[in-house]
Design a protein around this motif. Structure first.
Motif, PDB file in Angstrom:
ATOM      1  N   HIS A  89       0.835  -1.403   0.073  1.00  0.00           N
ATOM      2  CA  HIS A  89      -0.082   0.195  -0.061  1.00  0.00           C
ATOM      3  C   HIS A  89       0.821   1.150  -0.045  1.00  0.00           C
ATOM      4  O   HIS A  89       1.862   1.274   0.409  1.00  0.00           O
ATOM      5  CB  HIS A  89      -0.922  -0.080   1.154  1.00  0.00           C
ATOM      6  N   THR A  90       0.261   2.099  -0.592  1.00  0.00           N
ATOM      7  CA  THR A  90       0.993   3.562  -0.856  1.00  0.00           C
ATOM      8  C   THR A  90       0.694   4.672   0.419  1.00  0.00           C
ATOM      9  O   THR A  90       1.731   5.458   0.311  1.00  0.00           O
ATOM     10  CB  THR A  90       0.740   4.036  -2.200  1.00  0.00           C
ATOM     11  N   ASP A  91      -0.139   4.405   1.124  1.00  0.00           N
ATOM     12  CA  ASP A  91      -0.465   5.485   1.995  1.00  0.00           C
ATOM     13  C   ASP A  91       0.431   5.166   3.202  1.00  0.00           C
ATOM     14  O   ASP A  91       0.731   4.090   3.713  1.00  0.00           O
ATOM     15  CB  ASP A  91      -2.002   5.586   2.337  1.00  0.00           C
ATOM     16  N   SER A  92       0.654   6.303   4.198  1.00  0.00           N
ATOM     17  CA  SER A  92       1.215   6.099   5.396  1.00  0.00           C
ATOM     18  C   SER A  92       0.084   7.110   6.323  1.00  0.00           C
ATOM     19  O   SER A  92      -0.389   8.346   5.929  1.00  0.00           O
ATOM     20  CB  SER A  92       2.412   6.863   5.548  1.00  0.00           C
ATOM     21  N   PRO A  93       0.206   6.920   7.980  1.00  0.00           N
ATOM     22  CA  PRO A  93      -0.764   7.890   8.586  1.00  0.00           C
ATOM     23  C   PRO A  93      -0.056   9.378   8.639  1.00  0.00           C
ATOM     24  O   PRO A  93       1.270   9.497   8.525  1.00  0.00           O
ATOM     25  CB  PRO A  93      -0.602   7.157   9.895  1.00  0.00           C
ATOM     26  N   ASN A  94      -0.922  10.255   8.560  1.00  0.00           N
ATOM     27  CA  ASN A  94      -0.426  11.681   8.744  1.00  0.00           C
ATOM     28  C   ASN A  94      -1.301  12.711   9.097  1.00  0.00           C
ATOM     29  O   ASN A  94      -2.384  12.016   9.288  1.00  0.00           O
ATOM     30  CB  ASN A  94       0.203  12.119   7.320  1.00  0.00           C
ATOM     31  N   GLN A 150      -2.187  29.498  10.900  1.00  0.00           N
ATOM     32  CA  GLN A 150      -2.394  27.797  10.986  1.00  0.00           C
ATOM     33  C   GLN A 150      -3.095  27.172   9.942  1.00  0.00           C
ATOM     34  O   GLN A 150      -3.639  27.913   9.066  1.00  0.00           O
ATOM     35  CB  GLN A 150      -3.009  27.330  12.623  1.00  0.00           C
ATOM     36  N   VAL A 151      -2.957  26.063   9.763  1.00  0.00           N
ATOM     37  CA  VAL A 151      -3.496  25.094   8.697  1.00  0.00           C
ATOM     38  C   VAL A 151      -4.621  24.199   9.325  1.00  0.00           C
ATOM     39  O   VAL A 151      -4.068  23.339  10.297  1.00  0.00           O
ATOM     40  CB  VAL A 151      -2.453  24.461   7.843  1.00  0.00           C
ATOM     41  N   ALA A 152      -5.834  24.102   9.024  1.00  0.00           N
ATOM     42  CA  ALA A 152      -6.678  22.926   9.654  1.00  0.00           C
ATOM     43  C   ALA A 152      -6.356  21.580   9.155  1.00  0.00           C
ATOM     44  O   ALA A 152      -6.514  21.647   7.802  1.00  0.00           O
ATOM     45  CB  ALA A 152      -8.256  23.364   9.186  1.00  0.00           C
ATOM     46  N   VAL A 153      -6.050  20.765   9.854  1.00  0.00           N
ATOM     47  CA  VAL A 153      -5.826  19.566   9.359  1.00  0.00           C
ATOM     48  C   VAL A 153      -6.733  18.623  10.147  1.00  0.00           C
ATOM     49  O   VAL A 153      -7.258  18.673  11.283  1.00  0.00           O
ATOM     50  CB  VAL A 153      -4.338  19.023   9.787  1.00  0.00           C
ATOM     51  N   GLU A 154      -6.726  17.334   9.451  1.00  0.00           N
ATOM     52  CA  GLU A 154      -7.674  16.319  10.109  1.00  0.00           C
ATOM     53  C   GLU A 154      -6.365  14.885  10.119  1.00  0.00           C
ATOM     54  O   GLU A 154      -5.745  14.824   9.234  1.00  0.00           O
ATOM     55  CB  GLU A 154      -8.684  15.849   8.799  1.00  0.00           C
ATOM     56  N   ILE A 155      -6.848  14.037  11.080  1.00  0.00           N
ATOM     57  CA  ILE A 155      -5.841  12.899  11.328  1.00  0.00           C
ATOM     58  C   ILE A 155      -6.135  11.740  10.512  1.00  0.00           C
ATOM     59  O   ILE A 155      -7.530  11.129  10.259  1.00  0.00           O
ATOM     60  CB  ILE A 155      -6.063  12.405  12.742  1.00  0.00           C
ATOM     61  N   TYR A 156      -5.272  11.460   9.750  1.00  0.00           N
ATOM     62  CA  TYR A 156      -5.424  10.329   8.654  1.00  0.00           C
ATOM     63  C   TYR A 156      -4.865   8.898   9.208  1.00  0.00           C
ATOM     64  O   TYR A 156      -3.636   8.893   9.624  1.00  0.00           O
ATOM     65  CB  TYR A 156      -4.945  10.735   7.336  1.00  0.00           C
ATOM     66  N   GLY A 157      -5.682   8.168   9.153  1.00  0.00           N
ATOM     67  CA  GLY A 157      -5.104   6.621   9.767  1.00  0.00           C
ATOM     68  C   GLY A 157      -4.823   6.494  11.411  1.00  0.00           C
ATOM     69  O   GLY A 157      -5.484   7.382  12.111  1.00  0.00           O
ATOM     70  N   GLY A 158      -3.991   5.837  11.611  1.00  0.00           N
ATOM     71  CA  GLY A 158      -3.581   5.896  13.106  1.00  0.00           C
ATOM     72  C   GLY A 158      -2.034   6.276  13.606  1.00  0.00           C
ATOM     73  O   GLY A 158      -1.314   5.473  13.833  1.00  0.00           O
ATOM     74  N   PRO A 159      -1.613   7.518  13.349  1.00  0.00           N
ATOM     75  CA  PRO A 159      -0.225   8.104  13.392  1.00  0.00           C
ATOM     76  C   PRO A 159      -0.024   7.907  14.936  1.00  0.00           C
ATOM     77  O   PRO A 159      -0.882   8.016  15.911  1.00  0.00           O
ATOM     78  CB  PRO A 159      -0.355   9.546  12.944  1.00  0.00           C
ATOM     79  N   ARG A 180       7.855   7.120   6.205  1.00  0.00           N
ATOM     80  CA  ARG A 180       6.857   6.239   5.403  1.00  0.00           C
ATOM     81  C   ARG A 180       7.470   4.727   4.983  1.00  0.00           C
ATOM     82  O   ARG A 180       7.317   4.373   3.985  1.00  0.00           O
ATOM     83  CB  ARG A 180       6.915   7.219   4.197  1.00  0.00           C
ATOM     84  N   LEU A 181       8.280   4.340   5.763  1.00  0.00           N
ATOM     85  CA  LEU A 181       8.746   2.831   5.696  1.00  0.00           C
ATOM     86  C   LEU A 181       7.279   1.893   5.669  1.00  0.00           C
ATOM     87  O   LEU A 181       7.379   1.007   4.665  1.00  0.00           O
ATOM     88  CB  LEU A 181       9.606   2.443   6.808  1.00  0.00           C
TER      89      LEU A 181
END
Length: 431
Positions: free
Chosen positions: A87-92, A108-117, A231-232
């Motif tokens: 898979h190509t994606d990583s938590p971020n 600031q930049v509004a961000v959302e949590i992707y995956g389980g970082p 991103r390993l």
């Protein structure tokens, strides 16, 4: 098994580092993979076109996913596949639809949590922004600000005296990165990114943007026997799969199987998308390949019945400070070779037959391998392996490279292991 330092291949690991640097997002990962495939003689197919039965290397792109395969001249419609998946994606941290915000004189930049970082690992890091911009005509443009742009600043210990007794982060309030001074209306992030991509901001109607650590991969340790890198999980496997496919395709017309690389997006949040392993992309490509070679529905079923998939994703190396969290009789070590993952509750798809297939590939490649199972008292993660197996009805084996700091902004593996993994995958594809 004991580590095998004499097997270290600096060339492969150097190339992995370059691949990771070029791929701060899934979209950059597939673009980089596509360029390498084209250099190796593969040609891109459009999913909307009619495919013919031409032999040779081919690939399709969709968003952050890529499927590539090589059809030998001797292939018949019912010829089975050998699939290597990753898979190509990583938590971020990913940018929200209304990105500009600010407080107390900071932009600031509004961000959302992707995956389980591992959230604390994103604090006080120099972060860039990368991803894709969608234009009014429906086309997309990659963008990569690969320099220090953002920072999630941690609260000083003087203002949180108990922080070393347990850090508690509010996912909404504490993880919005800053990128300058001023009010929120002063910080037009999309205008800035459009300029970075040589576009007019008014032409940008959509975006898929994410943060990334700008510190490059580096060797560490007394003998530089370790690799620290972002991103390993799971570009290490994508790179190894790509290296294996292009290597066997160089003499592909002698292959008894059709080798396939399947690199999916969205594994870190369940794979349920048109570019994820839960979607129809891989199955559609395999069946269309059969039909393009004059095959029937029956031929496609015959081909899949004898197909084997290796799902490659990173796993856990034994942690010296937390050895009790691991199974007491299974302690995978860095530079000990790839791990064979097993879970009787089907969090991994490996069974006894699959173990035999992978053991035979490692034996042919002269590669040592290790076993991984979870501590019975700990929950077990999962991969695209069980999804692929259940969706397509194909025998699947789960493997990977043992790493430390999984889901951190910066992970670590043995510097030998990426080359050992690629060698084992090449042997698997050769049959």
């Amino acid at each position: 098994m004991n580590p095998q330092p004499h097997l270290f291949d600096r060339t492969h690991t150097d190339d992995l580092a370059a691949f990771v640097q070029a791929a701060p997002s899934p979209y950059h990962a597939v673009a980089t993979a596509a360029a390498r495939l084209e250099k190796a003689g593969f040609r891109r197919l459009d999913e909307a076109d009619r495919w013919d039965g031409t032999s040779g290397g081919m690939f399709v792109l969709r968003g952050g996913a890529i499927i590539a395969w090589y059809v030998p001249e001797s292939a018949r419609p019912e010829t089975p596949y050998r699939v290597i998946g990753a898979h190509t994606d990583s938590p971020n941290l990913r940018v929200k639809p209304r990105p500009d915000m600010g407080s107390a004189g900071w932009r600031q930049v509004a961000v959302e949590i992707y995956g389980g970082p591992l959230l604390n690992s994103w604090l006080d890091r120099d972060l860039g922004l990368a991803g894709r911009l969608t234009l009014r005509d429906g086309s997309t443009r990659l963008v990569n600000v690969d320099r220090p742009l953002l920072r999630v600043a941690q609260l000083a210990i003087h203002l949180d005296r108990g922080v070393n007794d347990g850090l508690k982060l509010d996912k909404q309030r504490h993880l919005q990165p800053l990128w300058g001074l001023g009010d929120s209306e002063d910080g037009d992030l999309l205008e800035f990114l459009a300029a970075e991509a040589d576009l007019n901001a008014g032409d940008v109607v959509g975006w898929d943007l994410m943060t990334h650590d700008v510190q490059p991969p580096a060797y560490l340790g007394r003998d530089r026997e370790l690799l620290a890198s972002p991103r390993l999980d799971n570009l290490l496997s994508v790179h190894a799969c790509l290296a294996a496919l292009t290597a066997v395709a160089a003499d592909g017309d002698a292959l008894p199987y059709i080798p396939v690389l399947a690199a999916f997006d969205h594994e870190e949040n369940g794979s349920e998308s048109d570019t994820g392993a839960q979607g129809p992309l891989l199955g559609n490509v395999l069946e269309r390949s059969v039909h393009a070679r004059g095959g029937t529905f029956e031929d496609a079923r015959r081909a899949l019945s004898a197909t084997v998939c290796v799902s490659s994703d990173v796993g856990h190396a034994v942690h010296p400070n937390y050895a009790e969290r691991h199974d007491p009789t299974h302690h995978p070590r860095a530079n000990g070779g790839p791990i064979l993952k097993t879970n009787v509750n089907q969090r991994y798809a490996t069974d006894g037959t699959g173990r035999g297939v992978f053991a035979a590939a490692c034996d042919r490649a002269g590669v040592p391998f290790q076993h991984f199972v979870s501590n019975n008292a700990m929950p077990c993660g999962t991969t695209i392996g069980p999804i692929t197996s259940a969706r397509l009805g194909i025998s699947t084996v789960d493997i990977g490279v043992p790493i430390l700091s999984m889901h951190s902004v910066r992970e670590m593996c043995g510097a030998d292991d990426p080359h050992l993994l690629a060698s084992a995958l090449s042997a698997f594809l050769q049959g």
